[in-house]
Design a protein around this motif. Structure first.
Motif, short mmCIF file in Angstrom:
data_model
loop_
_atom_site.label_atom_id
_atom_site.label_comp_id
_atom_site.label_asym_id
_atom_site.label_seq_id
_atom_site.Cartn_x
_atom_site.Cartn_y
_atom_site.Cartn_z
N ASP A 109 42.42 50.88 18.67
CA ASP A 109 41.61 50.10 19.60
C ASP A 109 40.13 50.06 19.22
OD1 ASP A 109 40.81 52.67 20.24
OD2 ASP A 109 41.58 52.64 22.28
N GLY A 110 39.80 50.65 18.08
CA GLY A 110 38.42 50.61 17.60
C GLY A 110 37.47 51.51 18.35
N ARG A 111 37.99 52.28 19.29
CA ARG A 111 37.10 53.13 20.09
C ARG A 111 36.83 54.44 19.37
NH1 ARG A 111 40.40 50.81 24.54
NH2 ARG A 111 39.04 49.44 25.75
N GLY A 112 35.90 55.20 19.92
CA GLY A 112 35.44 56.41 19.27
C GLY A 112 34.40 56.08 18.22
N GLY A 113 34.13 57.02 17.34
CA GLY A 113 33.17 56.77 16.27
C GLY A 113 31.75 57.12 16.66
N ALA A 114 30.85 56.87 15.71
CA ALA A 114 29.48 57.36 15.82
C ALA A 114 28.49 56.32 16.32
CB ALA A 114 29.01 57.87 14.45
N ILE A 189 37.80 55.46 26.98
CA ILE A 189 38.55 56.02 25.85
C ILE A 189 39.62 57.00 26.36
CG2 ILE A 189 38.43 57.34 23.72
CD1 ILE A 189 35.60 56.39 23.35
N ASN A 190 40.85 56.78 25.94
CA ASN A 190 41.94 57.68 26.27
C ASN A 190 42.08 58.70 25.15
OD1 ASN A 190 44.33 58.94 27.03
ND2 ASN A 190 45.62 57.30 26.26
N TRP A 191 41.64 59.91 25.42
CA TRP A 191 41.73 60.97 24.42
C TRP A 191 43.07 61.69 24.50
CZ3 TRP A 191 38.30 60.06 21.00
CH2 TRP A 191 37.00 59.69 21.33
N GLY A 192 43.87 61.39 25.51
CA GLY A 192 45.16 62.04 25.71
C GLY A 192 45.34 62.38 27.18
N GLU A 193 46.55 62.74 27.54
CA GLU A 193 46.87 63.01 28.95
C GLU A 193 46.86 64.50 29.28
OE1 GLU A 193 47.05 60.52 31.02
OE2 GLU A 193 46.79 59.14 29.34
N GLU A 194 46.68 65.35 28.28
CA GLU A 194 46.74 66.79 28.54
C GLU A 194 45.62 67.25 29.47
OE1 GLU A 194 47.86 66.27 24.10
OE2 GLU A 194 46.58 65.30 25.59
#
Length: 725
Positions: A109-114, A189-194
């Motif tokens: 999805d192109g998300r994250g990064g600097a 941003i979905n980093w995970g469900e944990e």
């Protein structure tokens, strides 16, 4: 707002995790399945402390680039007593900060990064894998304070790692300024469900034995890690197994095998890991600390005030003989010795040489005379054990210049991947070479007669819907997350976009066969002609609704070639769902309304823009496959407010007929008037979206609707025009 505030309770950041507990009473806590419309409101003017007319690109023009680089260079060896530098050099720390800022990018999805400076905020500022990077940012603060608005945190964080490499002997590939800071966490941003840091990897994989089954939109193997577990899969050392997870993780971060091997080797050629002490004594992470900690995390009450006492990952030791020099030492160490499992003082699993000469061991970080045992992580051992990575490393060992160039290019890609086309780069060190991952596009003509092109388009047998859907399909691939996709370049003509189901290939081929000759005849780019055709279509349906709209248009889009197009890298941009055209891929399983908002957020739309575009596209009849779901009007093909009027009309009732299909019936007679999907009815069920829909249903807002639709349409068509200020 951070709903994941955690205290690690003195647990070692890599070795352990801690369950989160939320006492939040936010709407999301009460109604966890509610649509998260807030992702469309993040980073608004109310959270931005800068003046409304502040322009970072203009501010950069005042920056003394040479002076800034000199100050960052000087910082590298200016060791501070409150956080002493390893061997008197902060290079390893600064590289890790830059790397971990950039390394969150994922191609899905192109998300994250600097590119946003998001490392300053939760959850990233408190991820276990980012332990002690708060110190790196504090070390940079005097420089940020000095240069102020002329350099963003996002640029400075990446620059620090690049300068560190140069300071330690690497000729870097270049550097581009132009990353603009955000001022709040990125909630999209979905980093995970944990709900636990470093929870077992099984939570992320359909089958942990098959690394390819890592969940969609994820890249890291644990919540709170950037890449893979350095101790092995789920903390169990097995280099061959780890290699498979490395391959998938780096692939999802846009790196091939050669780039992955180069980054691993070049990243571990300098610096060290820290685990020389009792990890259980560490304090909370920055977001979970006490107010008197002032954002400092992972406080170590047992530190001796020396660099050798730092605890970060729990792993302890350097990879090379000379960890403050960029050289071939990583390969000499890894391939020049046999290795066996051991544990760090903090209890982390790592590898040590079976035997090693004293002079080949790195010097202690503090006393400058004592030699200490080097180490390798399971990820390092994977470079030696995996046959593909080993072959690549052997090529590097045979040609140092080749390794240095490959690493420098990979580092540049890692730290610039989410900046979009090269036109977004600013500064004296921007490389002249065009790289395919930058999606290069030649400049387009601006000298043709726009009115003549529009007249030729209008004279064809294309319908307004043909024109509108083709322009929309060309533009909707844009992702503000990494500034990829969009209409500029007209890559909708090439694989893979030309055959995407969502683009209705038969219709697309027919429309392009009509528009391409017009482009050739007039000197306009086909990219411009596609958008002009969409505008002509909108003008036509607006006129049918009684609106004479003043439609803006800016020429100058260029036409990319297939040689300029990395087709494989465009696969993740395929629309799996597009609520604007009431499309969902048959094999795609997911919430249509949530995917709708995700698409809108990537396009940079606000909630009101989302609403007005949806209503307009429905009554125009722009649905995929010409289906009639959500076409709440008896005059399809006319730009009107009918969608909102009928959606909010209480003479109707709404009835599910399948998981994603509904009927709108007359309340008195029970007769079916229309059909709809979740992507339609959410605009009446969600309280925020309904409030906007009601605005356009009002009798006095018909003109406002037409004006707002044109503005939102133009915003999407112009989203990737970085060449226009």
């Amino acid at each position: 707002m951070n709903e994941m505030s955690v205290k690690t309770g003195g647990k070692c950041p890599v070795m352990h995790g801690s369950a989160t507990s939320s006492t939040s009473t936010s709407n999301k806590s009460w109604w966890p399945d509610a649509l998260n419309v807030e992702i469309l409101h993040q980073h608004g003017a109310r959270s931005n402390p800068m003046d409304p007319d502040f322009n970072y690109r203009e501010a950069l023009k005042t920056l003394d680039f040479d002076a800034l680089k000199a100050d960052v260079n000087a910082l590298m060896t200016d060791s501070q007593s409150w956080w002493p530098a390893d061997w008197g050099h902060y290079g390893g720390l600064m590289i890790r900060m830059s790397w971990h800022s950039a390394g969150t990018y994922r191609t899905s999805d192109g998300r994250g990064g600097a590119s946003t400076g998001n490392l300053r905020f939760a959850p990233l500022n408190s991820w276990p894998d980012n332990g002690n990077l708060d110190k790196a940012r504090r070390l940079l603060w005097p420089i940020k304070k000095k240069y102020g608005n002329a350099v963003s945190w996002a640029d400075l964080i990446v620059l620090a790692g690049t300068i560190a490499y140069e300071n330690m002997g690497l000729k870097t590939f270049g550097f581009g300024f132009g990353r603009e800071d955000i001022w709040a966490p990125e909630i999209d941003i979905n980093w995970g469900e944990e709900k636990e840091w470093l929870a077992p990897s099984e939570n992320r994989y359909a089958n942990l034995e098959d690394a390819e089954t890592l969940g969609p939109n994820l890249a890291a193997v644990h919540m709170g890690l950037i890449y893979v577990n350095p101790e092995g899969v789920n903390g169990h050392p097995d280099p061959a197994r780890t290699a498979q997870h490395i391959r998938v993780t780096f692939e999802r971060m846009a790196m091939d095998d050669e780039e992955t091997a180069a980054l691993t080797a070049g990243g571990h050629t300098v610096g060290k890991a820290h685990g020389n002490g009792d990890a259980g004594a560490l304090g909370a992470e920055p977001e979970g600390g006490e107010v008197q900690d002032q954002g400092f995390g992972w406080m170590n009450p047992n530190t001796t005030g020396k660099a050798s006492g730092h605890i970060t990952s729990g792993i302890e030791g350097a990879w090379t003989t000379n960890p403050i020099k960029f050289d071939m030492g990583y390969f000499d160490m890894l391939f020049g010795h046999e290795w066996e499992l051991t544990e760090s003082p903090a209890g982390a699993k790592q590898w040590k040489p079976v035997s090693i000469k004293n002079e080949d061991m790195p010097i202690d970080t503090d006393d400058g005379t004592t030699r200490t045992m080097p180490m390798m992580t399971d990820a390092d051992m994977a470079m030696k054990v995996d046959p593909i990575y080993r072959e690549i490393c052997e090529r590097f060992m045979a040609d140092e210049a080749y390794f240095r160039d490959t690493f420098a290019r990979a580092w540049f890609k890692l730290t610039h991947r989410d900046m979009g086309p090269k036109v977004n780069y600013i500064g004296p060190d921007v490389p002249s070479e065009d790289l395919i991952w930058q999606d290069p596009i030649p400049a387009g003509s601006t000298s043709y007669d726009v009115s003549s092109v529009k007249a030729k388009i209008a004279a064809t047998d294309l319908t307004p819907v043909d024109m509108i859907t083709t322009a929309w399909d060309s533009a909707r691939t844009y992702r503000g997350s990494d500034k990829r996709g969009g209409a500029n370049g007209a890559r909708i003509r090439f694989a893979p976009q030309r055959t995407w189901e969502a683009n209705e290939p038969a219709r697309l081929d027919r429309v392009l066969s009509v528009l391409d000759p017009i482009a050739k005849e007039t000197g306009a780019s086909i990219a411009d002609v596609i958008i002009l055709a969409g505008n002509v279509g909108v003008e036509t349906v607006a006129k049918a609704g009684g609106f004479n709209v003043d439609f803006p248009f800016t020429p100058g889009r260029g036409d990319a070639t297939e040689a300029m197009t990395d087709a494989e890298s465009f696969e993740p941009l395929e629309p799996l769902a597009d609520g604007f055209r009431n499309y969902a891929k048959a094999q795609f399983a997911g919430s249509a309304d949530a995917m709708f908002l995700d698409r809108a957020q990537l396009l940079g739309l606000t909630a009101p823009e989302l609403v007005v575009l949806l209503g307009g596209m429905r009554v125009i009849g722009a649905n995929y496959g010409d289906v009639k779901h959500g076409v709440f009007t008896d005059r399809e093909g006319t730009l009107s407010t009918d969608y909102f009027v009928n959606l909010t009309d209480m003479s109707n009732t709404w009835h599910p007929v399948s998981d994603d299909m509904y009927e709108i019936r007359d309340r008195q007679s029970g007769a079916v008037k229309w059909t709809a999907t979740r992507a339609d009815l959410v605009f009446g069920s969600n309280s925020i979206l309904r409030a906007y829909a009601e605005v356009y249903a009002q009798d006095d807002n018909k003109e406002k609707f037409a004006k707002d639709f044109v503005a939102a349409w133009n915003k999407v068509m112009m989203a990737d025009r970085f060449d226009v200020s």
